[in-house]
Design an enzyme around this catalytic site. Structure first.
Site, PDB file in Angstrom:
ATOM      1  N   SER A 176       0.818  -1.209   0.000  1.00 53.73           N
ATOM      2  CA  SER A 176       0.000   0.000   0.000  1.00 53.73           C
ATOM      3  C   SER A 176       0.855   1.263   0.000  1.00 53.73           C
ATOM      4  O   SER A 176       0.343   2.364  -0.152  1.00 53.73           O
ATOM      5  CB  SER A 176      -0.929   0.008   1.209  1.00 53.73           C
ATOM      6  OG  SER A 176      -1.753  -1.132   1.173  1.00 53.73           O
ATOM      7  N   CYS A 177       2.159   1.105   0.203  1.00 55.59           N
ATOM      8  CA  CYS A 177       3.063   2.254   0.085  1.00 55.59           C
ATOM      9  C   CYS A 177       3.065   2.727  -1.362  1.00 55.59           C
ATOM     10  O   CYS A 177       2.698   1.989  -2.273  1.00 55.59           O
ATOM     11  CB  CYS A 177       4.486   1.864   0.474  1.00 55.59           C
ATOM     12  SG  CYS A 177       4.758   1.724   2.247  1.00 55.59           S
ATOM     13  N   LEU A 178       3.504   3.964  -1.564  1.00 56.55           N
ATOM     14  CA  LEU A 178       3.481   4.538  -2.903  1.00 56.55           C
ATOM     15  C   LEU A 178       4.881   5.032  -3.290  1.00 56.55           C
ATOM     16  O   LEU A 178       5.552   5.676  -2.494  1.00 56.55           O
ATOM     17  CB  LEU A 178       2.494   5.718  -2.929  1.00 56.55           C
ATOM     18  CG  LEU A 178       2.237   6.352  -4.290  1.00 56.55           C
ATOM     19  CD1 LEU A 178       1.430   5.408  -5.186  1.00 56.55           C
ATOM     20  CD2 LEU A 178       1.490   7.669  -4.128  1.00 56.55           C
TER      21      LEU A 178
END
Lengths: 411, 171
Positions: free
Chosen positions: B37-39
């Protein structure tokens, strides 16, 4: 002794600071580029520390006693081979295979420089002076010669607070670990100074961890019952780490597993992660027919077998907590995962990251003798709930309450 | 833990860990491993070849206390810090372009609400728009992890997934 998260966070930063200083000094001394690996603040029982330490490799250590701002012991431990390579760099000689007087003193010097790097990091943050004794050079394969005679070293069943860091030289096989064992009284005094909340009784954390230990045993038993593969708990520790450090600790490969969220006192997240070979082994053991391993590699049958196993292991793990705390902890249906390890963990740390910077991670490894069955279990409670759960915990209940989960029929 | 290979002659990619950001130029490659879910936010100036990569964990740094210490942790503060450092290194603000990847939502947990990955994507998109930086391409969302490699000189962002279905995408 009372802990609080802010104080532990400060300690964690000190340990990382110290590791950075030590790495810098090693570079200065040897000209080799170094990097700091994972820094951990562990709560481990004496027996786990020994077990974790004893990987069969011969080791060399340099130990100092600390006093003043912090009482305890600081030990730098190299694999014997790493130590010999460093000595070769320092005395500009090759083929050093034994520790004679000269190589021993060179190794001691390196260890001493490292130790003081770590200690200076602590002293800087604490704004105090920490006195360091003359270093002792130690050789051995077991933990005994390194930690055994330390006054106040944890007994097999005692929960010790321990700081571990790993530093390695870039592009070489050289690496070393640092262990810092603070003395309990000294730690308690420091905590008292830094603490900014009411905090958590150390004995309660100890009790909660003993509960987690029983939960882990329960998971291994469950796995054995369901798969017929003889499994046991290999390593178990309670870590206090920054959230960002959690994905970095997960294997750099595609893993298979199940994830849960649990709700109650405490709430949080629970992950069971297998490497692919282990997952295939489990599916073979649980599903009597040939599994269609198209698509994601496990097929519907394989996926549901792993979810089933995960579901029952999760209940085994959490029922123990709930029984002792005399509450209910509900967990979500299992979510199947087959992806890069770090990617599986990051959604969880992101969710927790909204309200906390650090986390207590109950880290357990279950393995099988002579067969592929490697299962990493991460239980990461929400910090606020954990604190509440610990405060509610009646330590006396732990020994009395059965933690065994009830098995339901598995189809 | 970060490791580096020893293959001689070939520069190894610089690892950009969670909450970190790195600015570089030319043929250097910047790599973020295992984004769920990190970008990953990649910014670059095509003319000067100066660019940077941030591995963002949370959406809103302006609301957080420690965003000045860890600007790379939050989408908004990471983008501003990247831009500032790039301009300090000689990039021209008005030419900077963006590519983003990551922001998956692999779990449908109740506590996650609308999705932790989507929140990061929305925050980064909003901040880039506010600063007038065009998003040239993106590979976001879904239920799978990604590893990205970014070369500022070419502006090329390579996205790899663990499963065969999505494979390798070049942005």
């Amino acid at each position: 002794m009372k802990l609080d998260v802010n104080a532990l966070g400060t300690f964690y930063r000190m340990a990382r600071e110290g590791a950075g200083l030590a790495a810098g000094r090693l570079t200065k001394m040897t000209g080799v580029e170094t990097q700091v690996g994972v820094t951990k603040l562990n709560f481990m029982r004496g027996r786990e520390i020994n077990h974790d330490f004893e990987d069969g490799a011969e080791k060399v250590g340099v130990r100092v006693a600390l006093s003043g701002g912090l009482d305890g012991h600081s030990v730098v431990v190299f694999d014997r081979k790493s130590a010999l390579r460093i000595v070769e760099m320092l005395i500009a000689e090759s083929g050093v295979e034994e520790f004679d007087e000269m190589s021993r003193s060179a190794a001691t010097e390196v260890g001493q420089v490292m130790n003081s790097g770590f200690i200076d990091g602590w002293a800087d943050v604490l704004e105090t002076v920490i006195d360091v004794s003359t270093p002792t050079f130690i050789e051995g394969t077991t933990a005994e010669p390194f930690f055994g005679d330390i006054e106040g070293a944890p007994g097999d069943d005692d929960l010790a607070l321990l700081f571990q860091s790993h530093i390695e030289a870039v592009g070489t096989e050289i690496g070393f670990s640092h262990y810092l064992f603070p003395e309990r009284d000294s730690m308690a005094a420091l905590l008292e100074q830094i603490r900014s909340s009411d905090g958590i009784e150390y004995d309660k954390l100890d009790g909660f961890d003993r509960m987690a230990e029983q939960g882990a045993e329960e998971v291994a038993r469950t796995a054995t019952t369901l798969t017929g593969i003889e499994t046991h708990v290999e390593i178990r520790q309670l870590n206090f780490v920054s959230l960002e450090a959690i994905p970095a600790a997960v294997a750099d490969e595609r893993l298979v597993g199940v994830a849960f969220e649990f709700e109650g006192t405490p709430s949080g997240y629970l992950l069971f992660l297998f490497d692919e070979a282990s997952a295939h082994q489990i599916v073979d053991a649980m599903v009597p027919m040939d599994v269609d391993e198209e698509g994601d590699g496990f097929g519907e049958m394989g996926e549901s077998a792993i979810k089933e196993l995960g579901n029952i292991m999760a209940s085994g793990f959490l029922d123990g907590w709930a029984n002792v705390l005399d509450t209910t902890i509900d967990h979500s249906p299992p979510e199947f995962i087959h992806d890069i390890g770090a990617a599986v963990v990051d959604p969880i740390i992101i969710q927790l990251g909204e309200t906390q910077e650090f986390a207590f991670v109950f880290d357990t490894q279950v393995v099988a003798d002579g067969r592929e069955f490697d299962c990493e279990i991460y239980a990461i409670p929400d910090e606020r709930d954990l604190e509440r759960a610990l405060n509610d915990l009646d330590v006396d209940r732990i020994e009395e309450t059965p933690t065994t989960a009830n098995f339901e029929d598995v189809e | 833990m970060k490791t580096y290979g020893t293959e001689p002659g070939k520069p190894e990619p610089v690892q950009v860990g969670i909450s970190e950001l790195v600015v570089s130029e030319g043929d250097d490659t910047l790599k973020s491993y295992g984004l769920g879910s990190c970008l990953a936010v990649a910014l670059y100036d095509p003319d000067s070849g100066i660019g940077g990569l941030a591995h963002v964990m949370l959406p809103d740094g302006d609301a957080a206390e420690n965003s000045d210490v860890k600007p790379g942790k939050y989408a908004d503060t990471a983008i501003r810090a990247l831009l500032r450092r790039m301009v300090e290194n000689g990039a021209s603000y008005t030419d900077v372009e963006a590519k983003i990847a990551g922001g998956s939502d692999m779990f449908e947990f109740e506590s996650f609400g609308d999705g932790v990955g989507q929140r990061n994507v929305d925050a980064a998109t909003a901040e880039l728009e506010k600063l007038g930086v065009p998003v040239i391409d993106q590979d976001v969302g879904g239920k799978h992890g990604r590893t990205v490699e970014f070369t500022p000189g070419s502006g090329k962002l390579i996205v790899r997934t663990a499963n065969g279905e999505h494979g390798v995408t070049e942005l």
